[in-house]
Motif scaffolding. Structure first.
Motif, PDB file in Angstrom:
ATOM      1  N   THR A 185      34.775  62.607 -10.644  1.00 18.80           N
ATOM      2  CA  THR A 185      34.254  61.758  -9.620  1.00 18.80           C
ATOM      3  C   THR A 185      35.225  60.432 -10.095  1.00 18.80           C
ATOM      4  O   THR A 185      35.459  59.953  -8.830  1.00 18.80           O
ATOM      5  CB  THR A 185      32.920  61.551  -9.820  1.00 18.80           C
ATOM      6  N   GLN A 186      35.090  60.010 -11.295  1.00 22.51           N
ATOM      7  CA  GLN A 186      35.892  58.781 -11.486  1.00 22.51           C
ATOM      8  C   GLN A 186      37.446  58.966 -11.135  1.00 22.51           C
ATOM      9  O   GLN A 186      37.988  57.914 -10.329  1.00 22.51           O
ATOM     10  CB  GLN A 186      35.726  58.341 -12.816  1.00 22.51           C
ATOM     11  N   THR A 189      37.755  58.517  -7.268  1.00 23.22           N
ATOM     12  CA  THR A 189      37.582  57.216  -6.841  1.00 23.22           C
ATOM     13  C   THR A 189      38.918  56.615  -7.127  1.00 23.22           C
ATOM     14  O   THR A 189      39.367  55.745  -6.293  1.00 23.22           O
ATOM     15  CB  THR A 189      36.344  56.778  -7.795  1.00 23.22           C
ATOM     16  N   LYS A 192      41.874  57.424  -4.784  1.00 29.27           N
ATOM     17  CA  LYS A 192      41.482  56.751  -3.409  1.00 29.27           C
ATOM     18  C   LYS A 192      41.761  55.247  -3.476  1.00 29.27           C
ATOM     19  O   LYS A 192      42.359  54.810  -2.544  1.00 29.27           O
ATOM     20  CB  LYS A 192      39.922  57.027  -3.075  1.00 29.27           C
ATOM     21  N   ALA A 193      41.369  54.643  -4.563  1.00 28.63           N
ATOM     22  CA  ALA A 193      41.462  53.158  -4.547  1.00 28.63           C
ATOM     23  C   ALA A 193      43.165  53.162  -4.754  1.00 28.63           C
ATOM     24  O   ALA A 193      43.715  52.163  -4.010  1.00 28.63           O
ATOM     25  CB  ALA A 193      40.823  52.792  -5.871  1.00 28.63           C
TER      26      ALA A 193
END
Length: 203
Positions: A185-186, A189, A192-193
């Protein structure tokens, strides 16, 4: 419609003319193309010294390309068999609702685009069987933060992919659209950033 094995026999058959043998190899990629059809063809041509538009290539090169493709397909089919067995056991134990990872597997069934490359000319340089071996190992392990194929940590979320899925995490090292189940998940994330920062810099 001819299956993969039937087409592979035509590629190897010295009685067939070279144009048909080349055509049969291309048709094999409609059944199994880990990077997508065009990128897998570009990869095989580059690795085996085949001119992509040559209608009568060296038959030994065609067979060598087919051998590489078959080795990778064997690895993937073995993984799919194990995955199907696991799902049967889970259903037997009452776990009928598939996870989000299972949804990815459903779309990747058969091996087409399991390590899709958005650009036909940007793909891993390692042999296909080695790439599939690394990918399968990652799918059978816990999600991580790096590309399972090349180990790069620079993964960027793209919103303008040429084929389905239209958005997703792309490794800037080897060019594959990284399968979601192998990323934590990290890591998603962070990708996406990174994608948002790229969009902002373009704007």
């Amino acid at each position: 419609m001819a299956g993969f094995r039937s087409l592979a026999r035509q590629v190897r058959d010295p009685r067939c003319d070279l144009a048909l043998r080349r055509y049969s190899l291309r048709k094999c990629l409609e059944r199994f193309a880990p990077y997508g059809h065009r990128a897998t063809w570009d990869h095989l041509c580059a690795r085996h010294g085949i001119e992509p538009e040559d209608r009568a290539p060296d038959p030994a090169r065609l067979v060598a390309a087919l051998d590489e493709l078959e080795r990778a397909r064997t690895i993937w089919l073995g993984y799919e068999e194990g995955f199907a067995d696991r799902r049967k056991r889970e259903k037997h134990d009452g776990l009928r609702r598939p996870s989000s990872a299972d949804e990815w597997h459903r779309h990747a069934w058969g091996g087409n685009g399991v390590a899709r490359c958005d650009s036909p000319r940007s793909h891993p340089s390692a042999p296909l069987d080695e790439v599939l071996r690394r990918l399968v190992a990652a799918l059978e392990d816990e999600p991580g933060a790096v590309c399972p194929v090349c180990g790069a940590a620079d993964i960027v979320w793209r919103h303008d992919l040429e084929q389905e899925p239209w958005t997703g995490p792309v490794c800037t090292g080897c060019g594959i659209v990284v399968p979601r189940p192998v990323l934590s998940t990290q890591a998603v994330t962070a990708a996406k950033a990174a994608g948002s920062r790229e969009l902002a810099s373009v704007a």
